[in-house]
Every structure is written in C-alpha cells, then in structure tokens.
Design an enzyme around this catalytic site. Structure first.
Site, PDB file in Angstrom:
ATOM      1  N   ARG A   4       1.731  21.771  48.603  1.00 45.33           N
ATOM      2  CA  ARG A   4       1.729  23.341  48.539  1.00 45.33           C
ATOM      3  C   ARG A   4       1.491  24.022  47.598  1.00 45.33           C
ATOM      4  O   ARG A   4       1.079  24.746  47.355  1.00 45.33           O
ATOM      5  CB  ARG A   4       2.299  23.776  50.411  1.00 45.33           C
ATOM      6  CG  ARG A   4       1.993  25.476  50.207  1.00 45.33           C
ATOM      7  CD  ARG A   4       3.022  25.696  51.323  1.00 45.33           C
ATOM      8  NE  ARG A   4       4.610  25.155  51.513  1.00 45.33           N
ATOM      9  CZ  ARG A   4       5.851  26.021  50.648  1.00 45.33           C
ATOM     10  NH1 ARG A   4       5.044  27.247  50.229  1.00 45.33           N
ATOM     11  NH2 ARG A   4       6.649  25.654  50.826  1.00 45.33           N
ATOM     12  N   ARG A  61      12.587  20.481  41.254  1.00 45.93           N
ATOM     13  CA  ARG A  61      14.423  20.152  41.552  1.00 45.93           C
ATOM     14  C   ARG A  61      15.031  19.511  40.581  1.00 45.93           C
ATOM     15  O   ARG A  61      14.137  18.618  39.329  1.00 45.93           O
ATOM     16  CB  ARG A  61      14.325  19.291  42.838  1.00 45.93           C
ATOM     17  CG  ARG A  61      14.532  19.534  44.037  1.00 45.93           C
ATOM     18  CD  ARG A  61      15.343  20.279  44.012  1.00 45.93           C
ATOM     19  NE  ARG A  61      15.380  21.045  45.742  1.00 45.93           N
ATOM     20  CZ  ARG A  61      14.095  22.343  46.092  1.00 45.93           C
ATOM     21  NH1 ARG A  61      13.855  22.764  45.124  1.00 45.93           N
ATOM     22  NH2 ARG A  61      14.113  22.631  47.507  1.00 45.93           N
ATOM     23  N   GLU A  65      24.723  22.516  39.650  1.00 41.77           N
ATOM     24  CA  GLU A  65      24.582  23.558  40.115  1.00 41.77           C
ATOM     25  C   GLU A  65      25.615  23.964  40.809  1.00 41.77           C
ATOM     26  O   GLU A  65      26.089  23.448  41.542  1.00 41.77           O
ATOM     27  CB  GLU A  65      23.038  23.780  40.662  1.00 41.77           C
ATOM     28  CG  GLU A  65      21.889  23.602  39.826  1.00 41.77           C
ATOM     29  CD  GLU A  65      20.712  24.038  40.879  1.00 41.77           C
ATOM     30  OE1 GLU A  65      20.897  24.813  41.916  1.00 41.77           O
ATOM     31  OE2 GLU A  65      20.249  23.425  40.396  1.00 41.77           O
ATOM     32  N   HIS A 119      18.488  28.849  39.753  1.00 39.30           N
ATOM     33  CA  HIS A 119      17.840  28.596  40.431  1.00 39.30           C
ATOM     34  C   HIS A 119      17.920  29.275  41.768  1.00 39.30           C
ATOM     35  O   HIS A 119      17.946  30.300  42.415  1.00 39.30           O
ATOM     36  CB  HIS A 119      18.835  27.881  41.289  1.00 39.30           C
ATOM     37  CG  HIS A 119      18.183  26.357  41.811  1.00 39.30           C
ATOM     38  ND1 HIS A 119      18.988  25.822  42.475  1.00 39.30           N
ATOM     39  CD2 HIS A 119      16.964  26.366  43.081  1.00 39.30           C
ATOM     40  CE1 HIS A 119      17.708  25.172  43.840  1.00 39.30           C
ATOM     41  NE2 HIS A 119      16.577  25.650  43.821  1.00 39.30           N
TER      42      HIS A 119
END
Length: 348
Positions: free
Chosen positions: A165, A261, A290, A314
């Site tokens: 998507r 990612r 992170e 992010h």
C-alpha cells in the site's frame, strides 16, 4: 485504583486525554524518555525498566517505541492490560500476553483522505534529498549562496523496494512528477504490479505501452534506479535484506531513502556507502536503535566529501491528528475495560 503508565509520549500529547480520567479511580504516570530496547540493553537497564513498570496495572505504549517482549512481560506480575496503536505492534509479544491473560487493545488511525502521513513523509524525503534542502538551508545560515546543484526528478527512475500500500502510494505520487516507476520484492510479478496500479486508480500501462509499475529484478532495480526507496514490513525474513551488494550496484548519482524500518538495511553497509560517497545522497527516518544514542554516527555523518544525508527522527507517522486520536481511543478503551465492557480493536 487503577494504575496506568504512559510510555514514550515524546510530544506530551497523551496528557490532554489521560488527565481527564477520574483521579479517584485512576492514577496515571508519564515516562516520556525511552530506555534502550530490551534485547539491546545491559542488565542494569533491563532492571530499571522493570522497576519503572512493575507498579502498574495498565501500560499505554506507542508502536516502534518501548518493546514489550516475553521476558519483560513475565517480570510484571501486576500487568493486566496493554494499550497500543495501529493495526499491529510487533514489539509486543502477543503470545506471552495471551498466556498471561493480558488483553492488548489497539487504536486505529482516524485520519481520512487519499494519502496517509507516512506516504507524505516519504515523498518529502525524496524531494528533500534530491533538492538538497538541508544542505542549502545550512549554507544560507552559514553565509553562503548556491553552493551546488539540485537534482530534477522528471524523467528519472524511481525504484520501489516493496509494492504494498505505501510503496504503491509513493509510486503514484512520484509518477505525477514524471518519474518512471519500477518495483521489486521477493515474490512480485508483473501481474501483481499491474493489479496494484489499478488499485491506485491508474492504468496498468501508459499510452506508449510502458508499465505504470514495472516489475524488475533486484539487480535491475538497484543498478538502474535514480532513487531507491524502501517500503517493506520488517520480519525475520526481511531483516538485513539490503546489503553492501545492493548498494554497490547503485549509480553514483542515485539517492537511497528509507522511511520504513531501519533494520531492513544493514546499517554499517549504508554508513560505509555514505562515507565513501558511492551514492549521491541518503535520506532516512528510521534506525537500528531508536531513539538515536547521543554518539550515533547518524548525528554527524554526511558532507565534507561524503554523500549528502538528510535525517529525521522517525516522524513519518507522527502527525498530530493521528497521535491525538490514538490516545483518545486508548482512554476510551481503558474506561471500557474498568467498566467491564468489551474492548475494541483487540490484538490479543
């Protein structure tokens, strides 16, 4: 009294919702600073995380922040409910929760529209690195003027690693900039790529017979694309998928973008490609660890003879309406749970 720990609310958005709870029924504590992930933290940090969480009945967490593996869940005997967001959260061990009888309730993105926040950010990163926005901004603030060229994208080739998507949505938008779009993933066929184009409201072929989304081999994608952008789900199979072998095939003039990612790419290989300027630029929103440690090379790399680098923390999904909506639903689910009503959007 139900005790609630709200983790990793970097923007302080949760208070507007959790502070509305009846203080005679709920005691809420906020922990905005994320500790190192369990599988990367020394024992002292693991013990600190346990001490932080063991007094609480309920944990409110955001996807991609503090992981909740089985080893941690087993050390939280008081834990009775986990509230999270999005359709899935692989950082939570759902099997361990199920074994303990701990429900995990999610919250949906309530934003409506043809383009989601992550797609917007991926497109912004592609344009930002191609136009060297960060470099030109820094140059002006340092007193300089027009220190180099920008890169036009019309007529260039966009390579999508993953045509789900998000990948297809980015491909549709960049096609409007005149880019030719090609894609690769492990099992992608041209028939599937054609169907994805139709899902986006596009024809499978242009007037000249060229494919709207052209399925190509892995080698062809990396060697012929002017921009490579990653749109895969992280799994055991995809972890470390992109290596120096792929990056070494890219054109010296090409850009690499990752808003998916961090661990999909071997981070050391990408950093080496930047230092050696084997590619023109890199734009990343995601990292192996992170939040980034203070001494992370990502905080200083790029420029001075290296590839241009554009980094963001992010934030592709960190859109105010969405995040506020997640917390609103978490509070509603919390009140349903304490009232004995059925929870919505159960993951486990």
């Amino acid at each position: 009294m139900t005790t609630v720990a709200v983790l990793d609310d970097y923007q302080g958005c949760a208070r507007a919702h959790f502070d509305k709870l009846d203080p005679s029924k709920y005691q809420v504590a906020y922990f905005p600073k994320t500790l190192l992930p369990w599988n990367q933290a020394p024992q002292t940090v693991r013990d600190e995380l346990v001490r932080r969480l063991e007094p609480f009945d309920v944990i409110s967490t955001m996807r991609e922040r503090t992981p909740l593996p089985a080893e941690l869940i087993e050390r939280l005997p008081r834990l009775k409910l986990i509230l999270t967001n999005a359709a899935r959260n692989k950082a939570i061990d759902l099997d361990a929760c199920k074994a303990r009888g701990i429900p995990v309730a999610s919250a949906k993105d309530l934003r409506t529209g043809p383009v989601d926040s992550t797609t917007e950010h991926a497109v912004a990163m592609i344009l930002g690195i191609a136009r060297d926005l960060a470099g030109n901004d820094a140059a002006i603030k340092a007193g300089a003027w027009q220190t180099g060229f920008v890169t036009g994208l019309s007529g260039k080739t966009l390579g999508l690693v993953g045509l789900g998507r998000l990948g297809a949505s980015v491909g549709r938008i960049m096609g409007l900039f005149g880019m030719k779009v090609q894609a690769w993933s492990t099992n992608l066929t041209q028939e599937a790529a054609d169907e994805k184009a139709r899902d986006m409201g596009l024809p499978a072929e242009g007037p000249d017979g060229s494919k709207t989304f052209k399925a190509v081999s892995r080698d062809e994608l990396f060697s012929t694309s002017d921009v490579v952008t990653v749109h895969l789900v992280l799994s055991d199979r995809s972890r470390g998928l992109i290596t120096s072998q792929d990056l070494s095939q890219m054109k010296p003039s090409a850009f690499f973008v990752n808003t998916s990612r961090g661990p999909l790419v071997v981070e050391a290989d990408l950093l080496d490609a930047i230092k050696a300027r084997r590619i023109a630029g890199v734009a990343v929103d995601v990292y192996d660890v992170e939040p980034l440690p203070e001494d992370s090379p990502w905080r200083v790399i790029g420029g001075k003879g290296q590839s241009n680098v554009l980094v963001t923390p992010h934030i592709a999904y960190v859109e105010e309406t969405s995040i506020s909506g997640y917390y609103k639903q978490q509070v509603e689910n919390l009140e349903r749970w304490t009232s004995g009503e059925e929870l919505l959007n159960l993951l486990s």
